[in-house]
Design a protein around this motif. Structure first.
Motif, PDB file in Angstrom:
ATOM      1  N   PHE A 101      39.753  41.840  53.294  1.00  0.00           N
ATOM      2  CA  PHE A 101      39.951  40.695  52.087  1.00  0.00           C
ATOM      3  C   PHE A 101      38.409  40.624  51.500  1.00  0.00           C
ATOM      4  CE2 PHE A 101      38.906  36.732  50.358  1.00  0.00           C
ATOM      5  CZ  PHE A 101      40.056  36.550  49.417  1.00  0.00           C
ATOM      6  N   ASP A 102      37.592  40.540  52.406  1.00  0.00           N
ATOM      7  CA  ASP A 102      36.142  40.628  51.733  1.00  0.00           C
ATOM      8  C   ASP A 102      35.538  41.653  50.946  1.00  0.00           C
ATOM      9  OD1 ASP A 102      36.082  38.099  53.010  1.00  0.00           O
ATOM     10  OD2 ASP A 102      34.729  38.760  54.738  1.00  0.00           O
ATOM     11  N   PHE A 103      36.203  42.846  51.595  1.00  0.00           N
ATOM     12  CA  PHE A 103      35.707  44.092  50.910  1.00  0.00           C
ATOM     13  C   PHE A 103      36.276  44.256  49.557  1.00  0.00           C
ATOM     14  CE2 PHE A 103      36.648  48.694  50.220  1.00  0.00           C
ATOM     15  CZ  PHE A 103      35.382  49.138  50.068  1.00  0.00           C
ATOM     16  N   LYS A 104      37.544  44.258  49.401  1.00  0.00           N
ATOM     17  CA  LYS A 104      38.258  44.181  48.341  1.00  0.00           C
ATOM     18  C   LYS A 104      37.760  43.369  47.098  1.00  0.00           C
ATOM     19  CE  LYS A 104      42.537  44.089  50.059  1.00  0.00           C
ATOM     20  NZ  LYS A 104      43.843  44.132  50.204  1.00  0.00           N
ATOM     21  N   ARG A 105      37.447  42.090  47.741  1.00  0.00           N
ATOM     22  CA  ARG A 105      36.802  40.956  46.722  1.00  0.00           C
ATOM     23  C   ARG A 105      35.391  41.612  46.234  1.00  0.00           C
ATOM     24  NH1 ARG A 105      36.024  35.109  48.672  1.00  0.00           N
ATOM     25  NH2 ARG A 105      34.524  36.269  50.105  1.00  0.00           N
ATOM     26  N   LYS A 106      34.722  42.085  47.126  1.00  0.00           N
ATOM     27  CA  LYS A 106      33.072  42.476  46.929  1.00  0.00           C
ATOM     28  C   LYS A 106      33.253  43.645  45.974  1.00  0.00           C
ATOM     29  CE  LYS A 106      28.704  42.475  47.439  1.00  0.00           C
ATOM     30  NZ  LYS A 106      27.836  41.239  46.930  1.00  0.00           N
ATOM     31  N   LEU A 107      34.167  44.629  46.053  1.00  0.00           N
ATOM     32  CA  LEU A 107      34.415  45.687  45.110  1.00  0.00           C
ATOM     33  C   LEU A 107      34.889  45.213  43.877  1.00  0.00           C
ATOM     34  CD1 LEU A 107      34.407  49.003  44.824  1.00  0.00           C
ATOM     35  CD2 LEU A 107      36.909  48.812  45.592  1.00  0.00           C
ATOM     36  N   MET A 108      35.778  44.422  43.700  1.00  0.00           N
ATOM     37  CA  MET A 108      36.120  43.835  42.635  1.00  0.00           C
ATOM     38  C   MET A 108      35.045  43.019  41.561  1.00  0.00           C
ATOM     39  SD  MET A 108      38.471  43.474  40.436  1.00  0.00           S
ATOM     40  CE  MET A 108      40.099  43.842  41.190  1.00  0.00           C
ATOM     41  N   ASN A 109      34.377  42.212  42.416  1.00  0.00           N
ATOM     42  CA  ASN A 109      33.264  41.392  41.696  1.00  0.00           C
ATOM     43  C   ASN A 109      32.056  42.337  41.290  1.00  0.00           C
ATOM     44  OD1 ASN A 109      34.720  39.164  42.215  1.00  0.00           O
ATOM     45  ND2 ASN A 109      33.432  38.407  44.218  1.00  0.00           N
TER      46      ASN A 109
ATOM     47  N   LEU B   9      28.486  44.212  51.033  1.00  0.00           N
ATOM     48  CA  LEU B   9      29.021  43.274  51.771  1.00  0.00           C
ATOM     49  C   LEU B   9      28.711  42.937  52.954  1.00  0.00           C
ATOM     50  CD1 LEU B   9      31.743  41.460  52.349  1.00  0.00           C
ATOM     51  CD2 LEU B   9      32.721  43.468  53.210  1.00  0.00           C
ATOM     52  N   VAL B  10      27.974  44.132  53.649  1.00  0.00           N
ATOM     53  CA  VAL B  10      27.248  43.738  54.985  1.00  0.00           C
ATOM     54  C   VAL B  10      26.013  43.169  54.794  1.00  0.00           C
ATOM     55  CG1 VAL B  10      25.763  45.194  56.544  1.00  0.00           C
ATOM     56  CG2 VAL B  10      28.066  46.297  55.759  1.00  0.00           C
ATOM     57  N   ARG B  11      25.156  43.503  53.643  1.00  0.00           N
ATOM     58  CA  ARG B  11      24.077  42.535  53.529  1.00  0.00           C
ATOM     59  C   ARG B  11      24.275  41.073  53.297  1.00  0.00           C
ATOM     60  NH1 ARG B  11      21.009  43.841  47.946  1.00  0.00           N
ATOM     61  NH2 ARG B  11      22.105  41.831  47.399  1.00  0.00           N
ATOM     62  N   ASP B  12      25.588  40.903  52.535  1.00  0.00           N
ATOM     63  CA  ASP B  12      25.975  39.414  52.468  1.00  0.00           C
ATOM     64  C   ASP B  12      26.119  38.723  53.858  1.00  0.00           C
ATOM     65  OD1 ASP B  12      26.111  39.707  49.835  1.00  0.00           O
ATOM     66  OD2 ASP B  12      28.157  39.901  49.409  1.00  0.00           O
ATOM     67  N   TYR B  13      26.958  39.660  54.595  1.00  0.00           N
ATOM     68  CA  TYR B  13      27.222  39.203  56.087  1.00  0.00           C
ATOM     69  C   TYR B  13      25.778  38.780  56.581  1.00  0.00           C
ATOM     70  CZ  TYR B  13      31.976  40.852  56.090  1.00  0.00           C
ATOM     71  OH  TYR B  13      33.210  40.891  55.487  1.00  0.00           O
ATOM     72  N   ILE B  14      24.676  39.445  56.594  1.00  0.00           N
ATOM     73  CA  ILE B  14      23.526  39.040  57.280  1.00  0.00           C
ATOM     74  C   ILE B  14      22.585  38.338  56.673  1.00  0.00           C
ATOM     75  CG2 ILE B  14      23.571  41.166  58.836  1.00  0.00           C
ATOM     76  CD1 ILE B  14      21.179  41.144  56.065  1.00  0.00           C
ATOM     77  N   THR B  15      22.827  37.883  55.162  1.00  0.00           N
ATOM     78  CA  THR B  15      21.872  37.338  54.644  1.00  0.00           C
ATOM     79  C   THR B  15      21.461  35.510  55.438  1.00  0.00           C
ATOM     80  OG1 THR B  15      22.258  38.205  52.522  1.00  0.00           O
ATOM     81  CG2 THR B  15      21.598  35.955  52.241  1.00  0.00           C
TER      82      THR B  15
END
Length: 808
Positions: free
Chosen positions: A10-18, A39-45
């Motif tokens: 879900f997170d990945f598809k949303r990131k690609l879309m955004n 997305l990975v960078r978002d996860y660790i921010t």
């Protein structure tokens, strides 16, 4: 991190879309890769912000590691492994019809380094984050790396390494953290409020803009920072007035001049403009980094006089040695401290690692160039030199010979290594032999003057990249056999040692190696059209190309073996494939001739049907971290054949042993410590010892021409090279010939040749003994944990930096 496959998808598809306004089925692979990285960078921010806040709020001492190079390689896989979601992401992407391996191949290797110096810095950053030591990198964000190497007709051709052409998903531009760096101009001295003030006027200003990349610790919540500086004009407005008048070059010359500072790693310094640009680069990132450190520290509210209690500044080789006078400048001119106060803080804060004894790498700068470019910094160096020379004269009762030996400024040159030693509280070598040579030979005057400063810290490598990531099949086998504690405690790899006597385990290790060899053999056939036998011995020398590393000695053995096979095609040897990979500096013509020679021999050998495929030679183009991660796990033999005393440490030797290769080596650098770890029975040693080499250099007595005249093998090999037998005019290799014969073979290639051939024959003999060879391989893997950079960094932390491991 609490994450499951459905949430990830879900997170990945949303990131690609955004990010790209695309559905998966419509998105190109590059966008899919960039969305995943983002997305990975978002996860660790959050962890990144929390780490920095914790360090500041709790007054934690932090390390700032200054280096011209950070050879970090690709980050997608290592970041996913470090936060513990690689398998989850792999499975989630698979369910979406995406192959994660294909995404990994889309990532460009960061063009931030060239060789062992830069890779060491990257390994150190990984270990600091994984141990919970607050440690950050400081360097330059090069728009282009050293160069991308193409091999055309056997010659190296350099093309720009445009690694940022698609952007860099891992970095964040921090424009609000920019600082100003000043070059040129003049210094006006004025008396203000009873104090001498040094006012810098008529200077050229450059804006240093930081780009921050997270450095993620393994399976913890620590995220440190690699801060890289980009040079930009202070005035970003386009010079429309000049352009409108037709002065097009003037309109763009200032911008181009400024941006050249961070344009390319190691500009050609064979001409004055290139030398000047290198000096600009060094001061640029050092000044920007120090200004940033001081500015951040002052926000804590502590007195600037306490800086050394909260910051450890480490300079990686002599490139950042200008940190000593620059920190003095900031403390005196901007923070208004006295000389003595500033000197105490500077020397307590800065530590220095020396990486070489090669004269060419012990950097010197012409006084006139330095003074014109950095007038205030030069004044400070003059004062440091004056005060230090006075101390030396006092200590040695007016002995001016000591001044000649130890002065920072001598013969109109600034000796940067000496500046680094005088201005730091710790000076370390990077292997036991190297440190002893520094203490007893190259820097003996300084060791005798300040023995308490000198110490050894043998280099290390991060086992998480070079085993866990680069060789997952072997890593999984190790975990199945002894558990996974080795990932955080690499010394636990020693638990593998008893399994060298377990035939089933030996077979499994051999199968992993064969699978790796098959995989890269297929890649080589696709790229080069060369059929490589995966059952042959993979004999590998991949490293920076330099005469002291002696790729030419390897070449001589190949030609000798070729000649023996031509005389006796039934010669009883195990088929062998010799691999080379190396970049030669564009102005290093001897190294470029060596590349041409290797490729000429490869063409001859690989197309000689009479050899019956018993030997092959492959030159792997454009050596880089991602290529090393593929060839090292497939290697059987690790070539570490530098002239004794010349390789400070080496880290490639550690990577190979960690992946089960057997080392053929001189007793140089960390080869000595590898030998001590694995025992004489698990390494093959040859060649002159350090004391023999040093004796030749000091007293003479070596004649390469005598060996050339008396050893028919060497005579035959050199004649082959020079008489056109390789299908190339001998004049192509005149420099190589002159270096070996007329210049008396500075690195003792001919002297060590016979010993090297015997060592190679020993390798062949061992490999024929299947059980013995596998026992040797497993012994090397089991003992490799002591060379993890985790161990090295713990020593730095405890003995130099006085920092602590933080649990977040």
């Amino acid at each position: 991190m609490r994450l499951n496959i459905e949430k990830f998808k879900f997170d990945f598809k949303r990131k690609l879309m955004n990010t790209f306004a695309e559905e998966i089925e419509d998105a190109p692979k590059l966008h899919i890769y960039m969305a995943l990285g983002g997305l990975v960078r978002d996860y660790i921010t959050e962890a990144w912000v929390n780490s920095n806040n914790y360090y500041t709020e709790n007054n934690i001492k932090q390390v700032y590691y200054f280096s011209m190079e950070f050879l970090i390689g690709r980050l997608l896989k290592s970041n996913l492994l470090n936060i513990g979601i690689y398998s989850l992401c792999e499975e989630g992407l698979k369910e979406l019809g995406i192959n994660i391996s294909e995404l990994e191949e889309l990532e460009n290797d960061a063009g931030l380094g060239n060789g062992g110096l830069g890779r060491l810095a990257a390994c150190f950053l990984d270990s600091m984050a994984s141990l919970g030591i607050p440690g950050h990198g400081c360097g330059i964000r090069y728009n282009h790396g050293l160069f991308e190497q193409k091999i055309i007709n056997g010659y190296q051709v350099e093309v720009p390494d445009n690694w940022l052409k698609e952007g860099n998903v891992w970095e964040i531009r921090k424009e609000n953290k920019s600082v100003e760096v000043r070059f040129g101009g003049n210094i006006r001295i004025s008396q203000i409020n009873g104090r001498l003030s040094f006012i810098h006027e008529n200077y050229d200003a450059v804006r240093a803009v930081p780009y921050d990349t997270p450095v993620i610790g393994y399976d913890n919540n620590s995220v440190n920072t690699l801060r890289l500086w980009s040079a930009e004009p202070i005035d970003t407005e386009f010079d429309l007035f000049s352009f409108s008048k037709g002065e097009y070059s003037k309109a763009s010359s200032y911008k181009a001049s400024v941006e050249s500072i961070s344009q390319v790693l190691y500009p050609d310094d064979s001409y004055i403009e290139g030398r000047l640009l290198r000096l600009k680069q060094q001061y640029f990132f050092v000044s920007a980094g120090l200004q940033s450190i001081v500015r951040r520290f002052k926000k804590t509210g502590h007195s600037i006089k306490e800086l050394n209690d909260f910051a450890a500044i480490h300079i990686n080789d002599t490139h950042p040695a200008v940190a000593v006078p620059e920190l003095m400048r900031i403390l005196i001119d901007e923070e208004k401290l006295s000389w003595d106060e500033a000197w105490k803080i500077t020397t307590s804060t800065i530590a220095y690692t020396n990486h070489t004894i090669l004269a060419e790498a012990l950097e010197k700068w012409p006084v006139d160039m330095f003074k014109k470019l950095l007038p205030r910094v030069f004044m400070i160096i003059e004062e440091i030199n004056k005060r230090f020379c006075e101390e030396v004269l006092d200590r040695y009762h007016g002995d001016w010979n000591k001044i000649n030996e130890m002065a920072i400024i001598k013969d109109n040159q600034i000796r940067m290594a000496y500046l680094a030693i005088v201005g730091s509280h710790s000076v370390n070598g990077v292997a036991k032999l190297h440190t002893e040579i520094l203490k007893k030979q190259e820097l003996s005057s300084f060791y005798n003057y300040s023995p308490y400063k000198f110490n050894n810290k043998t280099n290390g490598i991060t086992h998480r990249r070079w085993l866990l990531q680069a060789n997952p099949e072997l890593a999984n086998l190790i975990t199945e056999t002894i558990g996974d504690s080795w990932i955080k405690s690499p010394n636990n790899l020693s638990s593998l040692l008893p399994y060298k006597d377990d035939s089933a385990f030996r077979d499994k290790v051999a199968k992993v190696k064969l699978n790796n060899k098959i995989e890269i053999s297929n890649d080589i056939y696709k790229k080069y059209g060369i059929k490589v036998d995966p059952y042959s011995i993979f004999d590998v020398q991949v490293k920076r190309l330099h005469a002291y590393k002696r790729q030419i000695l390897n070449v001589f053995n190949i030609l000798d073996l070729y000649n023996r096979l031509k005389q006796n095609p039934n010669l009883d040897i195990v088929p062998r494939t010799f691999f080379f990979a190396a970049k030669a500096s564009p102005s290093y013509h001897l190294a470029k001739q060596t590349i041409k020679l290797i490729n000429s021999i490869a063409f001859m050998v690989n197309n000689d049907a009479q050899l019956n495929n018993k030997i092959k030679v492959v030159f792997l183009e454009n050596y880089r971290v991602s290529l090393a991660e593929r060839i090292i796990p497939a290697s059987d033999v690790s070539e570490q054949i530098s002239t004794a005393t010349k390789e400070a440490s080496g880290t490639g030797n550690m990577k190979f042993m960690m992946n089960g290769a057997v080392t053929i080596a001189t007793l140089d650098g960390a080869n000595i410590e590898i030998k001590d770890a694995v025992g004489d029975e698990n390494i093959v040693i040859f060649g002159l010892k350090d004391y023999e080499v040093l004796d030749y250099y000091k007293h003479g007595g070596y004649s390469s021409r005598e060996i050339f005249n008396n050893d028919r093998r060497i005579n035959c090999i050199i004649n082959q090279i020079m008489n056109g037998s390789l299908g190339v005019a001998g004049s192509e290799f005149n420099m190589l010939y002159d270096n070996l014969i007329y210049n008396n073979d500075e690195y003792f290639v001919l002297k060590d040749f016979d010993s090297y051939v015997k060592a190679q024959n020993q390798i062949d003999s061992y490999y024929k003994q299947k059980d013995k060879w596998q026992q040797m391989c497993i012994a090397n893997i089991a003992k490799s944990g002591i060379f993890s950079s985790d161990n090295t960094i713990r020593e730095y932390s405890k003995e130099i930096w006085n920092t602590q491991e933080i649990i977040l």
